[in-house]
Design an enzyme around this catalytic site. Structure first.
Site, PDB file in Angstrom:
ATOM      1  N   ARG A  16      31.807  43.242  95.776  1.00 16.30           N
ATOM      2  CA  ARG A  16      32.020  44.570  95.186  1.00 16.30           C
ATOM      3  C   ARG A  16      32.190  44.444  93.671  1.00 16.30           C
ATOM      4  NH1 ARG A  16      34.392  46.046 100.402  1.00 16.30           N
ATOM      5  NH2 ARG A  16      36.245  44.864  99.914  1.00 16.30           N
TER       6      ARG A  16
ATOM      7  N   PHE B  19      25.892  52.171 105.003  1.00 15.02           N
ATOM      8  CA  PHE B  19      26.976  51.653 105.849  1.00 15.02           C
ATOM      9  C   PHE B  19      28.257  51.542 105.008  1.00 15.02           C
ATOM     10  CE2 PHE B  19      22.889  49.807 107.161  1.00 15.02           C
ATOM     11  CZ  PHE B  19      22.806  50.236 108.479  1.00 15.02           C
TER      12      PHE B  19
ATOM     13  N   ASP C 226      27.327  56.802 106.255  1.00 12.02           N
ATOM     14  CA  ASP C 226      27.948  56.096 107.382  1.00 12.02           C
ATOM     15  C   ASP C 226      27.924  57.049 108.574  1.00 12.02           C
ATOM     16  OD1 ASP C 226      29.937  53.403 107.497  1.00 12.02           O
ATOM     17  OD2 ASP C 226      30.206  54.830 109.138  1.00 12.02           O
ATOM     18  N   SER C 227      27.883  56.474 109.773  1.00 14.19           N
ATOM     19  CA  SER C 227      27.850  57.325 110.972  1.00 14.19           C
ATOM     20  C   SER C 227      29.251  57.719 111.426  1.00 14.19           C
ATOM     21  CB  SER C 227      27.126  56.593 112.103  1.00 14.19           C
ATOM     22  OG  SER C 227      27.720  55.326 112.305  1.00 14.19           O
TER      23      SER C 227
ATOM     24  N   ASP D  39      24.972  47.109 103.731  1.00 12.31           N
ATOM     25  CA  ASP D  39      26.046  46.274 104.306  1.00 12.31           C
ATOM     26  C   ASP D  39      26.299  46.671 105.763  1.00 12.31           C
ATOM     27  OD1 ASP D  39      28.135  44.477 104.583  1.00 12.31           O
ATOM     28  OD2 ASP D  39      29.616  45.827 103.692  1.00 12.31           O
TER      29      ASP D  39
ATOM     30  N   CYS E  54      26.661  40.168 108.060  1.00  9.46           N
ATOM     31  CA  CYS E  54      27.910  39.496 108.477  1.00  9.46           C
ATOM     32  C   CYS E  54      27.762  38.983 109.899  1.00  9.46           C
ATOM     33  CB  CYS E  54      29.095  40.442 108.353  1.00  9.46           C
ATOM     34  SG  CYS E  54      28.934  41.926 109.352  1.00  9.46           S
TER      35      CYS E  54
HETATM   36  N1  SAH Z   1      30.393  48.335 103.272  1.00  6.89           N
HETATM   37  C1  SAH Z   1      31.647  48.552 103.943  1.00  6.89           C
HETATM   38  C2  SAH Z   1      31.728  47.882 105.304  1.00  6.89           C
HETATM   39  C3  SAH Z   1      30.632  48.292 106.256  1.00  6.89           C
HETATM   40  S1  SAH Z   1      31.025  48.043 107.930  1.00  6.89           S
HETATM   41  C4  SAH Z   1      32.792  48.130 103.031  1.00  6.89           C
HETATM   42  O1  SAH Z   1      32.557  47.479 102.002  1.00  6.89           O
HETATM   43  O2  SAH Z   1      33.937  48.432 103.353  1.00  6.89           O
HETATM   44  C5  SAH Z   1      29.692  48.779 108.748  1.00  6.89           C
HETATM   45  C6  SAH Z   1      29.732  50.303 108.791  1.00  6.89           C
HETATM   46  O3  SAH Z   1      28.474  50.733 109.353  1.00  6.89           O
HETATM   47  C7  SAH Z   1      30.797  50.928 109.670  1.00  6.89           C
HETATM   48  O4  SAH Z   1      31.575  51.789 108.885  1.00  6.89           O
HETATM   49  C8  SAH Z   1      30.039  51.732 110.737  1.00  6.89           C
HETATM   50  O5  SAH Z   1      30.645  52.982 111.014  1.00  6.89           O
HETATM   51  C9  SAH Z   1      28.706  51.928 110.099  1.00  6.89           C
HETATM   52  N2  SAH Z   1      27.528  52.081 110.977  1.00  6.89           N
HETATM   53  C10 SAH Z   1      27.187  51.333 112.039  1.00  6.89           C
HETATM   54  N3  SAH Z   1      25.971  51.693 112.516  1.00  6.89           N
HETATM   55  C11 SAH Z   1      25.538  52.696 111.708  1.00  6.89           C
HETATM   56  C12 SAH Z   1      24.336  53.494 111.673  1.00  6.89           C
HETATM   57  N4  SAH Z   1      23.348  53.292 112.539  1.00  6.89           N
HETATM   58  N5  SAH Z   1      24.221  54.423 110.705  1.00  6.89           N
HETATM   59  C13 SAH Z   1      25.223  54.616 109.806  1.00  6.89           C
HETATM   60  N6  SAH Z   1      26.361  53.885 109.796  1.00  6.89           N
HETATM   61  C14 SAH Z   1      26.522  52.946 110.731  1.00  6.89           C
END
Ligand code: SAH
Length: 393
Positions: free
Chosen positions: A207, A223, A245-246, A296, A336
């Protein structure tokens, strides 16, 4: 006592901490779940002292390779104190969160502890860790002087150990809200209902890297979870940040996080609750373009068995991201997934660039921050990898 089959002591000689069921010839004596057991080679020599997991394929996890070292409360306290002390230089008023214990790589298999200012969130996922729970909590309180230890032992992997989940207070009182500071930005952490222990501390350095390159950029943050990459980009002077995000709960937390930081320009941020894969296609059809895109995704491939399906998902997200990058734009792309190593991840991104007809080059590489060490004897610990890619045209 566990006696290994002939020739099955190689990984232990290399100090790998896992003993798989298939390597064990005989189990002698009655062993309880999480109990301490000596491991002997086929010819009867001591090789390790480990925690017994009767139901897992990983039948035992090594506590120590030293025959003279007893596994008791004092042992647990030493390991916890050593891990906590190693993080002391990483904590200061601009950074009040960090991972204190990172499982196998800190000599404590199945133990994760994350610090958010005065709150420690603990996650136990192996029978051995469970056996020593009270000692671990006591040692954490002693080593950190934290006001609260909250347990989030609800990871799916506990099922493989035959253990039910356990969540709740282990020490002290939970402040409401729980907040901490990363790179001068204040975050709220939902330690009770959030993902993992509530925050993705492993991305801290990455970040900071995004913050450093975000000035004047139109940023797309895929995400987003609770918005940490978005806030970092805004702090770095981004012109606009769209986060997707979903999870509605994650986005609600993201909005709160932004309003807790009045110095950041809230009017430059947009939060969209959507499926990334569907939304990317829509955005592409509209002709949207960005200077910096962060990808991510969640752990699509927890193990090698999921790697193929996961590869397609990673490729898809990166493909559409690369299509939407303006010439000269930057893609910060992460995985990850333990089941996808750095070499495979690079191939996936290369395939995405090819299909997107993007002339792209890697100009930087990412890994987890220093509070997430990777023991050289435990390559499985190296789960987070990322690439910074520049698109020429
Ligand atoms: N980048 C974030 C961590 C991401 S974790 C940070 O730095 O804090 C992964 C995220 O992807 C989760 O919040 C989850 O809700 C979301 N997610 C999972 N599948 C998804 C999809 N198909 N579309 C949108 N979001 C999704």
């Amino acid at each position: 006592m566990l006696r290994l089959k002939p020739g099955r002591d190689k990984s232990l000689r290399q100090r790998h901490p896992w003993i798989f069921s298939g390597a064990i010839a005989t189990v002698e004596g009655s062993l309880e779940r999480g109990g301490t057991v000596d491991v002997h080679t086929a010819d009867g020599a001591f090789i390790a002292r480990a925690a017994f997991s009767p139901e897992s394929q990983i039948r035992a996890r090594v506590w120590t390779f030293d025959a003279r070292e007893a596994v008791d409360g004092a042992f647990i306290a030493r390991r916890v104190a050593r891990a906590v002390a190693a993080r002391a230089p990483m904590l200061d008023p601009r950074h009040t969160g960090c991972r204190l214990i990172h499982g196998e790589s800190d000599g404590l298999p199945g133990v994760i502890a994350d610090r958010y200012a005065d709150v420690v969130v603990l996650q136990l996922s192996s029978a051995g860790a469970e056996r020593w729970r009270d000692a671990i909590v006591a040692a954490l309180v002693e080593a950190t002087a934290a006001a609260c230890v909250y347990e989030r032992s609800d990871a799916d992997v506990r099922k493989l150990e035959g253990m039910a989940s356990r969540v709740g207070l282990a020490h002290g009182k939970l402040p409401e809200p729980v907040t901490f500071v990363e790179d001068g930005i204040v975050y709220r952490v939902d330690v009770i209902g959030g993902q993992k222990t509530g925050f993705y501390l492993d991305q801290r350095d990455n970040r900071a890297a995004v913050r450093a390159i975000a000035a004047s950029c139109d940023v797309l943050n895929l995400f987003s979870y609770s918005g940490a990459f978005a806030l970092a980009a805004l702090a770095g002077g981004a012109a606009s940040v769209i986060s997707i995000d979903s999870s509605n709960a994650a986005l609600a937390l993201a909005r709160e996080n932004l309003s807790s930081n009045p110095a950041l320009p809230a009017d430059r941020a947009e939060w969209r609750e959507a499926d990334v894969f569907a939304e990317l296609r829509k955005m592409r059809d509209r002709g949207d373009g960005f200077d910096l895109i962060v990808v991510d995704p969640p752990k699509f491939a927890p193990t090698l068995a999921h790697a193929e399906r996961a590869s397609r998902a990673y490729k898809d997200a990166n493909l559409w991201a690369l299509k939407m990058l303006r010439p000269g734009g930057l893609l910060a792309s992460f995985s990850c997934s333990g089941g996808i190593d750095a070499a495979l991840f690079r191939k996936i991104v290369a395939g995405a660039a090819l299909d997107a007809s993007a002339d792209a080059a890697v100009i930087g590489q990412f890994a987890a921050a220093a509070d997430h060490p990777v023991s050289l004897a435990f390559p499985e610990g190296d789960y987070l990898k990322g690439l910074l890619v520049r698109k020429a045209r």
